[in-house]
Each structure stands twice: as structure tokens, then as C-alpha cells.
Design a protein around this motif. Sequence first.
Motif, PDB file in Angstrom:
ATOM      1  N   THR A 235       0.811  -1.174  -0.129  1.00  0.00           N
ATOM      2  CA  THR A 235       0.010   0.143   0.057  1.00  0.00           C
ATOM      3  C   THR A 235       0.900   1.381  -0.142  1.00  0.00           C
ATOM      4  O   THR A 235       2.070   1.390   0.417  1.00  0.00           O
ATOM      5  N   ARG A 236       0.308   2.371  -0.515  1.00  0.00           N
ATOM      6  CA  ARG A 236       0.999   3.714  -0.401  1.00  0.00           C
ATOM      7  C   ARG A 236       1.592   3.953   1.001  1.00  0.00           C
ATOM      8  O   ARG A 236       2.648   4.426   1.238  1.00  0.00           O
ATOM      9  N   ALA A 237       0.563   3.632   2.065  1.00  0.00           N
ATOM     10  CA  ALA A 237       0.939   3.884   3.388  1.00  0.00           C
ATOM     11  C   ALA A 237       2.334   3.202   3.616  1.00  0.00           C
ATOM     12  O   ALA A 237       3.236   3.606   4.342  1.00  0.00           O
ATOM     13  N   GLU A 238       2.431   1.818   3.243  1.00  0.00           N
ATOM     14  CA  GLU A 238       3.604   1.078   3.622  1.00  0.00           C
ATOM     15  C   GLU A 238       4.796   1.497   3.035  1.00  0.00           C
ATOM     16  O   GLU A 238       5.861   1.460   3.440  1.00  0.00           O
ATOM     17  N   LYS A 239       4.673   2.184   1.683  1.00  0.00           N
ATOM     18  CA  LYS A 239       5.864   2.565   1.167  1.00  0.00           C
ATOM     19  C   LYS A 239       6.486   4.044   1.320  1.00  0.00           C
ATOM     20  O   LYS A 239       7.164   4.456   1.486  1.00  0.00           O
ATOM     21  N   GLU A 240       5.313   4.649   2.152  1.00  0.00           N
ATOM     22  CA  GLU A 240       5.621   6.180   2.644  1.00  0.00           C
ATOM     23  C   GLU A 240       6.119   6.277   4.124  1.00  0.00           C
ATOM     24  O   GLU A 240       6.393   7.216   4.519  1.00  0.00           O
ATOM     25  N   GLN A 241       6.088   5.014   4.705  1.00  0.00           N
ATOM     26  CA  GLN A 241       6.277   4.993   6.281  1.00  0.00           C
ATOM     27  C   GLN A 241       7.972   5.016   6.485  1.00  0.00           C
ATOM     28  O   GLN A 241       8.582   5.016   5.638  1.00  0.00           O
TER      29      GLN A 241
END
Length: 345
Positions: A235-241
Motif C-alpha cells: 500500500t502507499r502507506a507502507e511505502k511512505e512509512q
Amino acid sequence: MALKKLPGLIDVHVHLREPGATQKEDFYTGSRAAVKGGITFMIDMPNNPTPTISIERLDEKVELSKKGLCDIRFHFGTNGKNLDELPKAAARPEVFGLKIYCNHTTGEMLIDDPVLLQGVYSSWPVGKPILVHAEGEQLAQAITLATTHGQRLHVCHITQASEVEMVRDAKKNGLSISAGVCPHHLYMTGEARERLKGFAVMKPPLGTPEDKAALWAGLADGTIDMVETDHAPHTRAEKEQENPSFGVTGLETSFSLMWKAVQDGLITEERLIEVMYSAAKKIFNIPEQEDTYIEVDSEATWVVGEGGYETKANSSPFEGMELPGKVMTVVIRGKKVVEDGSIVG
Ligand code: DOR
Ligand code: ZN
């Protein structure tokens, strides 16, 4: 419009995340991404949260994958302790290889105990390839083990110049070895991390400019046999963390990136068909897909991400890049799945 008819493309290395991580992808969305990119046959990896290391888990995946728009098959997995399952899995027509993780990555499937590795190499019936995620020293060890046990070896996502050398030498020595390279390693180096942050984080990591040059040379001279996307949606959240998950998407962009390589004179069109179709078919003994083909508009261009994505991950490390070659038609066993560039199946 300049329509060119090509065979349905094959990708032997994708992570479709079902079951267990369907917030990232599932068999249906993954297959939409595949056909959008001209891929009609793909092989899913076993590193799900509950890994594909038993026949029960394999059966579950076979069932779930039936909702796919293209053909989806499997590589079996191992934790070094499921040796009894290996001959049973190898006998299954849905299974095309055994994946061994020799380096840390997404999932809990790393095997670094040499005793366990010996067991795996001796228990997998010789025939279908053993695929390794093996970087540097681990690759040298895998080549030794495959030689000792007479196994066919496929080197996944080759990245380093030294690894290309190892494969070249192993081929010269007569070992039955093949290698796949990912478009992201062909097009990007470690410098991309500054610009793309988490979207340039994957295993194996991006290499140096020298590595990248060795990959193109290896792909052109036949040392590297095929392109595989290692489509690894998060997910984008997992890539942006802060600690981004490893992996990038690839199904929707691989054909156009390789078509760009043809236009740029890095490979020939004949070589593109070999590295995205015939080599995989031969090495993994993939059955013919009757009445299956794609048509690409070889003169059209498109911008990655502009029309959104099919993958649930909703991202690409190539976002914003203008690419040549648009998949306009996909026909699988006589049935139209993509028409005028849109999914209809
Ligand atoms: O970047 C990667 N992502 N490399 C792998 O080996 C696994 C994959 C994943 O499953 O996320
Ligand atoms: Zn992978």
C-alpha cells in the motif's frame, strides 16, 4: 496507429498477495494489472503471510486464483522443514518451480542453515527449476548446491555485475542455470532513492551504474535469459512509512519499458520476444496458450500513472515517465480481455 501482433507475454515472478495480504493485491486486481501490461501467463510466489509450503495451502491458492483474468500458476515454497511436501508439489501441474529465499525480504521464509538447504536441494525432484533469491555470496553457494545435486537453477532478479559474471561462468561450465532481471534494476540505480524514497526500496536493492550496465550487457548477450517483474505490491502507506516495505509494482510497465529499450537500440525486437516470452516458456516448460495474443500500438506513448493503476498498490517507481508502446488488445484462448486499451473481460 501502428498495431503489432505479439504473443501473450509471460512473467514468471509476481507476488499477488492472496490469501493474507489482500489490502495490497489479490488475484483479480493482480490479473487486471497483468493484462493491462500484455501479460497473459504469470507465476505467483509463495511468500504469503501463511506461506505456500504445504499442499493444503497450494490447493487454497489454486481455488482463489480462478477469479483471475489471465492464467495464474505457482512456485512452491520451503522453510527447509516441509521436505515431505516437495515431491508432491513438484508433481502438480500448477507448480512450475521451488522458490528458496537465501536473503532476508518480505515474509518469513529465509533459509540460511546449510543443513536445511542440503535437505531441500536433495528432496526436490530433479526437473522443474529451483528458483533462488540469492545475492552475492548466497548465489555462489546456490550454484555449488545446484551443481552437487544436479538441479536446474533459476536466479531471480539478478542485480550485481559480479552475479552476472557468476551466471556467465556457470553457463560456460555446463550448469543448467537461467537468470531473470527486473525492469527496475535495468532502469534505475541507488541514486533513485533520493528522489523516490520508499518507492525505490526493494530486495535486492538498486545497484550501481556499473551493475546496471552489466545487466544490459548480460541481457543482450544471453547470459540473462528473461525479464521478470517481481511485481511486489504494497500500500502507499507502507511505502511512505519510515521503514518502507520492500518491493515495487511492475506488471503494468514492463512491456513498455522493454519496448523503449528496443527503440533506444539496447535490445532487438526479436530479443524482446525471447526475454518476455519464449525463454520463460522453454525454461519453465509452460504450455502453449492456444489462440492467445496481444496487439500493441508501437507508435503510441503514455505516461505512467496518468490514467491511474490497476494494481491495488496504486503506485509505480516509474510514475510520470513517458513510455512508448501501448497494449491495445489482449486475447486469451479466443476471448478478448483487453479491447482498445481497456479491460473488457
Ligand atoms: O522487494 C521485494 N519484495 N523483494 C522480495 O524478494 C520480496 C518482495 C515482496 O514480496 O514484497
Ligand atoms: Zn520476488
